[in-house]
Scaffold this motif. Structure first.
Motif, PDB file in Angstrom:
ATOM      1  N   PRO A  62       0.830  -1.373  -0.101  1.00 38.79           N
ATOM      2  CA  PRO A  62       0.125   0.084   0.129  1.00 38.79           C
ATOM      3  C   PRO A  62       0.867   1.218   0.164  1.00 38.79           C
ATOM      4  N   SER A  63       0.552   2.211  -0.626  1.00 40.06           N
ATOM      5  CA  SER A  63       1.137   3.625  -0.766  1.00 40.06           C
ATOM      6  C   SER A  63       0.911   4.151   0.543  1.00 40.06           C
ATOM      7  N   ALA A  64       1.842   4.517   1.169  1.00 35.96           N
ATOM      8  CA  ALA A  64       1.892   5.215   2.410  1.00 35.96           C
ATOM      9  C   ALA A  64       1.295   6.595   2.311  1.00 35.96           C
ATOM     10  N   GLU A  65       1.488   7.405   1.016  1.00 39.91           N
ATOM     11  CA  GLU A  65       0.999   8.732   0.973  1.00 39.91           C
ATOM     12  C   GLU A  65      -0.311   8.486   0.696  1.00 39.91           C
ATOM     13  N   MET A  66      -0.994   7.823  -0.215  1.00 41.66           N
ATOM     14  CA  MET A  66      -2.204   7.803  -0.341  1.00 41.66           C
ATOM     15  C   MET A  66      -3.224   7.171   0.865  1.00 41.66           C
ATOM     16  N   TRP A  67      -2.764   6.326   1.689  1.00 39.17           N
ATOM     17  CA  TRP A  67      -3.539   6.028   2.755  1.00 39.17           C
ATOM     18  C   TRP A  67      -3.455   6.984   3.917  1.00 39.17           C
ATOM     19  N   ALA A  68      -2.411   7.948   4.008  1.00 42.43           N
ATOM     20  CA  ALA A  68      -2.347   8.804   5.032  1.00 42.43           C
ATOM     21  C   ALA A  68      -3.456  10.160   4.654  1.00 42.43           C
ATOM     22  N   GLN A  69      -3.677  10.131   3.201  1.00 38.27           N
ATOM     23  CA  GLN A  69      -4.686  11.089   2.788  1.00 38.27           C
ATOM     24  C   GLN A  69      -6.158  10.419   3.131  1.00 38.27           C
ATOM     25  N   ILE A  70      -6.314   9.200   3.006  1.00 38.86           N
ATOM     26  CA  ILE A  70      -7.502   8.506   3.319  1.00 38.86           C
ATOM     27  C   ILE A  70      -7.934   8.350   4.512  1.00 38.86           C
ATOM     28  N   ASP A  71      -6.940   7.621   5.209  1.00 38.95           N
ATOM     29  CA  ASP A  71      -7.309   7.492   6.717  1.00 38.95           C
ATOM     30  C   ASP A  71      -6.051   7.995   7.559  1.00 38.95           C
ATOM     31  N   PRO A  72      -5.911   9.303   7.797  1.00 34.99           N
ATOM     32  CA  PRO A  72      -4.928  10.014   8.179  1.00 34.99           C
ATOM     33  C   PRO A  72      -4.482   9.247   9.611  1.00 34.99           C
ATOM     34  N   THR A  73      -5.536   9.083  10.626  1.00 35.46           N
ATOM     35  CA  THR A  73      -5.114   8.318  11.846  1.00 35.46           C
ATOM     36  C   THR A  73      -4.805   6.991  11.893  1.00 35.46           C
ATOM     37  N   GLY A  74      -4.932   6.037  10.933  1.00 35.16           N
ATOM     38  CA  GLY A  74      -4.565   4.875  10.686  1.00 35.16           C
ATOM     39  C   GLY A  74      -5.755   3.934  11.302  1.00 35.16           C
ATOM     40  N   ALA A  75      -7.021   4.484  11.414  1.00 33.74           N
ATOM     41  CA  ALA A  75      -7.925   3.742  12.392  1.00 33.74           C
ATOM     42  C   ALA A  75      -8.334   2.323  11.472  1.00 33.74           C
ATOM     43  N   ALA A  76      -8.512   2.437  10.285  1.00 35.94           N
ATOM     44  CA  ALA A  76      -8.842   1.736   9.321  1.00 35.94           C
ATOM     45  C   ALA A  76      -7.924   0.607   8.761  1.00 35.94           C
TER      46      ALA A  76
ATOM     47  N   GLU B  92      -6.653  -2.067   9.378  1.00 38.30           N
ATOM     48  CA  GLU B  92      -6.836  -3.468   9.347  1.00 38.30           C
ATOM     49  C   GLU B  92      -7.623  -3.788   7.775  1.00 38.30           C
ATOM     50  N   GLU B  93      -8.239  -2.922   7.527  1.00 33.97           N
ATOM     51  CA  GLU B  93      -9.287  -3.020   6.175  1.00 33.97           C
ATOM     52  C   GLU B  93      -8.569  -3.015   4.991  1.00 33.97           C
ATOM     53  N   TRP B  94      -7.423  -1.701   4.885  1.00 28.47           N
ATOM     54  CA  TRP B  94      -6.841  -1.449   3.566  1.00 28.47           C
ATOM     55  C   TRP B  94      -5.366  -1.602   3.783  1.00 28.47           C
ATOM     56  N   ASN B  95      -4.739  -2.077   4.725  1.00 32.44           N
ATOM     57  CA  ASN B  95      -3.272  -2.684   4.746  1.00 32.44           C
ATOM     58  C   ASN B  95      -3.255  -4.071   4.159  1.00 32.44           C
TER      59      ASN B  95
ATOM     60  N   PRO C 264     -13.620   2.108   4.942  1.00 30.20           N
ATOM     61  CA  PRO C 264     -13.410   0.857   3.853  1.00 30.20           C
ATOM     62  C   PRO C 264     -13.914  -0.302   4.590  1.00 30.20           C
ATOM     63  N   ARG C 265     -14.474  -1.251   3.804  1.00 27.25           N
ATOM     64  CA  ARG C 265     -14.763  -2.615   4.111  1.00 27.25           C
ATOM     65  C   ARG C 265     -14.011  -3.621   3.202  1.00 27.25           C
ATOM     66  N   ASN C 266     -14.393  -5.030   3.596  1.00 30.34           N
ATOM     67  CA  ASN C 266     -13.624  -5.861   2.709  1.00 30.34           C
ATOM     68  C   ASN C 266     -14.645  -6.972   2.518  1.00 30.34           C
ATOM     69  N   PRO C 267     -15.048  -6.842   1.325  1.00 29.79           N
ATOM     70  CA  PRO C 267     -16.374  -7.771   0.644  1.00 29.79           C
ATOM     71  C   PRO C 267     -15.357  -9.157   0.619  1.00 29.79           C
ATOM     72  N   TYR C 268     -14.117  -9.163   0.130  1.00 30.83           N
ATOM     73  CA  TYR C 268     -13.191 -10.608   0.052  1.00 30.83           C
ATOM     74  C   TYR C 268     -12.037 -10.071   0.809  1.00 30.83           C
ATOM     75  N   PRO C 269     -11.208 -10.976   1.208  1.00 33.96           N
ATOM     76  CA  PRO C 269      -9.902 -10.672   1.701  1.00 33.96           C
ATOM     77  C   PRO C 269      -9.058  -9.954   0.670  1.00 33.96           C
ATOM     78  N   ASP C 270      -9.263  -9.899  -0.518  1.00 34.43           N
ATOM     79  CA  ASP C 270      -8.304  -9.207  -1.353  1.00 34.43           C
ATOM     80  C   ASP C 270      -9.173  -8.053  -2.060  1.00 34.43           C
ATOM     81  N   GLN C 271     -10.056  -7.399  -1.423  1.00 30.75           N
ATOM     82  CA  GLN C 271     -10.790  -6.277  -1.829  1.00 30.75           C
ATOM     83  C   GLN C 271     -11.001  -5.181  -0.716  1.00 30.75           C
ATOM     84  N   VAL C 272     -10.550  -4.119  -1.147  1.00 29.13           N
ATOM     85  CA  VAL C 272     -10.859  -2.747  -0.221  1.00 29.13           C
ATOM     86  C   VAL C 272     -11.614  -2.027  -0.969  1.00 29.13           C
ATOM     87  N   GLN C 273     -12.970  -1.865  -0.565  1.00 28.83           N
ATOM     88  CA  GLN C 273     -14.086  -0.932  -0.787  1.00 28.83           C
ATOM     89  C   GLN C 273     -14.405   0.074  -0.049  1.00 28.83           C
ATOM     90  N   MET C 274     -14.388   1.233  -0.628  1.00 33.35           N
ATOM     91  CA  MET C 274     -14.297   2.545  -0.034  1.00 33.35           C
ATOM     92  C   MET C 274     -15.423   3.306  -0.101  1.00 33.35           C
TER      93      MET C 274
END
Length: 682
Positions: free
Chosen positions: A590-604, A606-609, A625-635
C-alpha cells in the motif's frame, strides 16, 4: 509391387529416424535432436507474436463498451475468473505503456514500485531478467502482449522437451508430445501467468543441466545450459510467488541429489561427480548475487508487502488435507467440465479446482519393482528413483500427515498451500514418466523385456481407484445426480472417454509404451485445457474509448486526483489505463502517501493494509473501508466530505451522483454503458 515396397519404405524411414536420433558417445542427444524441434517451436512463437495473438480475457468487458460481436475474439470465450490477467495485470501494463514504462508507476498518489508486483515492463535494469517483457521496448502493444503471453508457456515446452531428450535421446517425437501435453495441463491454463509457468520451466532446466553436466565430456554445452538456467532462475525469482516456487524446488533438488549419487557409466568417484556440476553451481551463485542486489534495491517494497494484513506472511499447517484435497489432486479427468461447474464441488472457483493429469504418480509400483530388480541383479540402488519417491512422500505427508510443522518450515513447505502444491506433483509426475520410460527402454535394449504384467496392472488398478475415489467424493459432497444435472449425454461421454484414455496412458507408460502413453496424455490435456483461454487478437485497450480520452482531456485542462465509482470493473480499468492520478486499482504494498490522505489516523488499517483491489462506491462522510473479500478494499465516497474536498478533483462514475459538491462535466455513451465525469466543487 505396392505391397513389396511399403515395408521397405517403412524400414527405410525407421533406419533414417534411428540415424537421426543416434545419441552422442556420452549418451546425450545429438545437436539435431535438440536444435530442430526447438527451432520449430521458436518459429511458432515468432508467428504468434507477429500476428499479435494472445489468450487474454480482456474482451470480457467488450460488451460493456461496444455493441455486437468482438472483432478481436477469434475463438473461445473470455474467462471472467481470469481477473488477475485481464483486470489486474493487463490494466497496469497499459498504464505503464501510457506513462512510458517508469520504474515507479504514478497512478496512486505516492506511486507504486512497478518492478516488484504485477509483472510489469519498466525501464529498470531488472526488466533484463524478464525476457517476456522486452517486446514493450520495440513492438506495438498487441505484439508485445503476445510475447508476454506466449514466451513463459513456450519456455515450459522447450525446457520439458530438453529434459525429455536428455533422459530419452532416441525419442524426440515422444518428448514433444509429453512437453506440449504438459503445457496444456488444466492447472497451467487456469493459472496462466508467468509466475506459474516459469517455476516449472526452471525445474526442467535445472534437471536437464545437471544431467548434461554429469554426462558430457565437453564443457561448452554445460556452460550454455547453465547460463540459461541462471537467467531462468532470476526470471522465476523476481515473480516472488513463493507458493509455486517451493514445490518445484523440492522436486528438482531431489532429482539432482539422486543424479549426483548415481555413479554412471564412468563410475566416477563422488567428489568428481560433484565437481562436474560446477557450471550449475556457478549459475546458482550468479543468480543468487543478482537476486540479492534486486532484493536490496527494493527492500522497502517487499517489506511493505510482507507486512500487510492480507496475505502477509501466510504459513500453512501440515496435515490439514483430507479426502477433498485428494479428490482435487486426482480430479484431472473432470477438468474439461470446470467451466460449467465453476470448480464445484472441489473448490470455490475453477483455478483452485484445477490440477494436472498425473500418470507418473501411479508408476510408483513400476519404479519400486525396477528398484528391486536392479538390486537383485546388480546389487545397486537407483538414487534418482529413490529421491523422487521420497520427495513425493514428503509432499503427500504435507497434505495429510500432521505433527511435523518444524521440519516443513525448514523446507519452506508451509509457504505453499494444498492447491499450489499441485504444481510440484505435476512436475514430479512428468519426471517419473521419463525416468521409468528410460529404465524400461534400457531393459528392452538389454533383452530383458518389459517386466511382468502384474506390475503394470497394479498401476492401472490404483489409477482406476483414484477415479473411483473422485467420483465417490463428488457424490458425498454434493450428490452425483446434482453434479450431472445439466450435463449433456455427449459431455458425459466425453468425461468417460477422457478417464479411459488417461487410464490407457498409465498402462502404456507402465508397459514401456512411452510414445502411445504420451499421445494419449497429449490428447486428454488438449481436450481439457485448450478451451480455457480464448484466442484473442492482442488486448482490449481502453485508451481507445471515448471515455478514457475524455478523462485524459479533462486531466490535461485541470490536473488532479480521480476516483472511480464502480458498479463494474470498467471505471477502475479506465482510470488505471488512462495514466491519470487515481485512487482505484489493484495495490501490492500500500502507498503510504495515499492511505495517509484517506485514513490519516490509521484507524482502518486492518481493512486497507492488504494486497487487493481498491474500489469506491457512493456513501456519506469520509471514506469507510470494508472488505467484501480478503483481497478487496471497498471505500465509500462523498464529494462533500473533508477528504474529497481536500484531495479529489474528478470522479468517473457509471451511476448518477446527486450531490451539491459534484458538478456533471461530461457524459459519454460508451456502447450500452453511460459514463459520467463529475468535478468536485470545493
Amino acid at each position: 509391387m505396392t505391397n513389396t515396397l511399403a515395408p521397405d519404405a517403412r524400414r527405410t524411414f525407421r533406419d533414417r529416424y534411428r540415424r537421426w536420433t543416434t545419441p552422442r558417445p556420452d549418451g546425450l542427444p545429438n545437436r539435431a535432436v535438440v536444435g530442430v524441434p526447438l527451432g520449430i517451436l521458436g518459429a511458432v512463437l515468432v508467428a504468434l507474436v507477429a500476428l499479435g495473438l494472445t489468450g487474454s480475457s480482456t474482451g470480457v468487458v467488450y460488451d460493456l463498451i461496444r455493441q455486437g460481436e468482438d472483432p478481436a475474439l477469434i475463438a473461445g470465450e473470455p474467462e471472467p475468473i481470469r481477473s488477475d490477467e485481464w483486470f489486474v495485470q493487463t490494466s497496469w501494463v497499459i498504464s505503464q505503456v501510457e506513462q512510458d514504462l517508469p520504474p515507479r508507476n504514478e497512478t496512486f498518489p505516492g506511486g507504486m514500485d512497478a518492478t516488484v508486483q504485477n509483472d510489469l515492463p519498466t525501464t529498470d535494469w531488472s526488466t533484463l531478467l524478464r525476457p517476456h517483457l522486452w517486446g514493450f521496448f520495440f513492438l506495438p502493444l498487441d505484439q508485445a502482449m503476445a510475447l508476454k503471453w506466449w514466451l513463459p508457456g513456450f519456455a515450459v515446452i522447450a525446457a520439458g522437451y530438453l529434459l525429455s531428450v536428455v533422459l530419452m535421446p532416441r525419442r524426440p517425437a515422444t518428448a514433444a508430445a509429453l512437453s506440449v501435453g504438459f503445457f496444456f495441463a488444466p492447472f497451467f491454463q487456469w493459472w496462466y501467468l508467468s509466475t506459474t509457468l516459469y517455476p516449472a520451466a526452471w525445474a526442467f532446466l535445472v534437471m536437464a543441466t545437471a544431467v548434461w553436466c554429469l554426462r558430457s565430456r565437453r564443457r561448452r554445452g554445460a556452460w550454455v545450459l547453465a547460463a540459461v538456467t541462471a537467467w531462468t532462475t532470476a526470471a522465476m525469482a523476481v515473480g516472488v510467488y513463493v507458493p509455486f516456487i517451493v514445490p518445484v524446488v523440492l522436486v528438482s533438488a531431489a532429482f539432482v541429489i539422486g543424479a549426483v549419487l548415481t555413479p554412471g557409466d564412468e563410475s566416477l568417484p563422488f567428489r568428481r561427480r560433484v565437481g562436474r556440476l560446477g557450471p550449475l553451481f556457478a549459475a546458482g551463485g550468479a543468480a543468487a548475487v543478482v537476486m540479492v542486489v534486486w532484493l536490496i534495491t527494493r527492500l522497502s517494497t517487499i517489506e511493505g508487502f510482507t507486512s500487510t494484513v492480507y496475505p502477509g506472511e501466510r504459513l500453512q499447517k501440515v496435515g490439514e488435507g483430507g479426502w477433498s484435497e485428494l479428490a482435487q489432486l486426482f480430479g484431472g479427468f473432470l477438468s474439461f467440465d470446470l467451466g460449467r461447474t465453476a470448480g464445484k464441488p472441489f473448490a470455490m472457483n475453477m483455478p483452485e479446482a484445477s490440477t494436472f493429469f498425473l500418470p507418473g504418480v501411479f508408476l510408483v509400483f513400476v519404479m519400486a519393482w525396477l528398484l528391486i530388480e536392479r538390486w537383485r541383479a546388480e546389487r545397486r540402488a537407483d538414487p534418482v528413483s529413490i529421491a523422487l519417491l521420497a520427495v513425493g512422500a514428503v509432499m503427500l505427508a504435507f497434505l495429510f500427515v500432521p505433527g511435523w510443522d518444524a521440519i516443513a518450515h525448514l523446507l519452506f513447505l508451509d509457504r505453499t498451500t494444498s492447491s499450489r502444491l499441485r504444481i510440484g506433483f505435476g512436475v514430479l509426475s512428468f519426471v517419473m514418466v521419463l525416468v521409468v520410460g528410460a529404465a524400461l527402454d534400457g531393459r528392452r535394449s538389454r533383452g530383458a523385456g518389459r517386466g511382468p504384467w502384474w506390475v503394470s496392472v497394479g498401476a492401472l488398478l490404483v489409477a482406476a481407484a483414484s477415479i473411483g475415489m473422485v467420483i465417490w467424493r463428488v457424490h458425498r459432497t454434493g450428490g452425483l445426480a446434482a453434479y450431472l444435472d445439466g450435463i449433456s449425454g455427449a459431455e458425459a461421454g466425453l468425461g468417460v472417454a477422457l478417464a479411459l484414455l488417461f487410464l490407457f496412458s498409465v498402462l502404456a507408460f507402465a508397459r514401456g509404451g512411452v510414445t502411445a502413453g504420451a499421445v494419449a496424455l497429449l490428447t486428454v490435456s488438449i481436450v481439457s485445457g485448450l478451451g480455457v483461454n480464448p484466442l484473442y487478437r492482442g488486448v482490449l485497450d481502453l485508451r481507445e474509448t471515448a471515455t478514457v480520452q475524455a478523462v485524459q482531456q479533462r486531466d490535461e485542462q485541470e490536473p488532479g486526483t480521480w476516483v472511480g465509482i464502480t458498479s463494474s470493473s470498467l471505471p477502475t480499468m479506465m482510470l488505471v489505463e488512462s495514466g491519470v492520478t487515481a485512487l482505484n486499482g489493484f495495490q501490492g504494498a500500500p502507498s503510504a502517501e495515499m492511505w495517509a490522505q484517506i485514513d490519516p489516523t490509521g484507524a482502518a488499517e486492518e481493512e486497507w493494509n492488504r494486497l487487493g483491489m481498491v474500489s469506491w462506491v457512493l456513501g456519506s462522510g469520509d471514506p469507510a473501508p470494508r472488505n467484501p473479500y480478503p483481497d478487496q478494499v471497498q471505500m465509500t465516497f462523498d464529494a462533500c466530505a473533508p477528504f474529497a474536498q481536500e484531495y479529489v478533483t474528478w470522479v468517473l462514475s457509471e451511476t448518477p451522483i446527486d450531490s451539491a459538491c459534484a458538478t456533471l462535466s461530461d457524459t459519454v455513451q460508451e456502447g450500452p454503458t453511460t459514463m459520467r465525469i463529475y468535478e468536485v466543487q470545493k
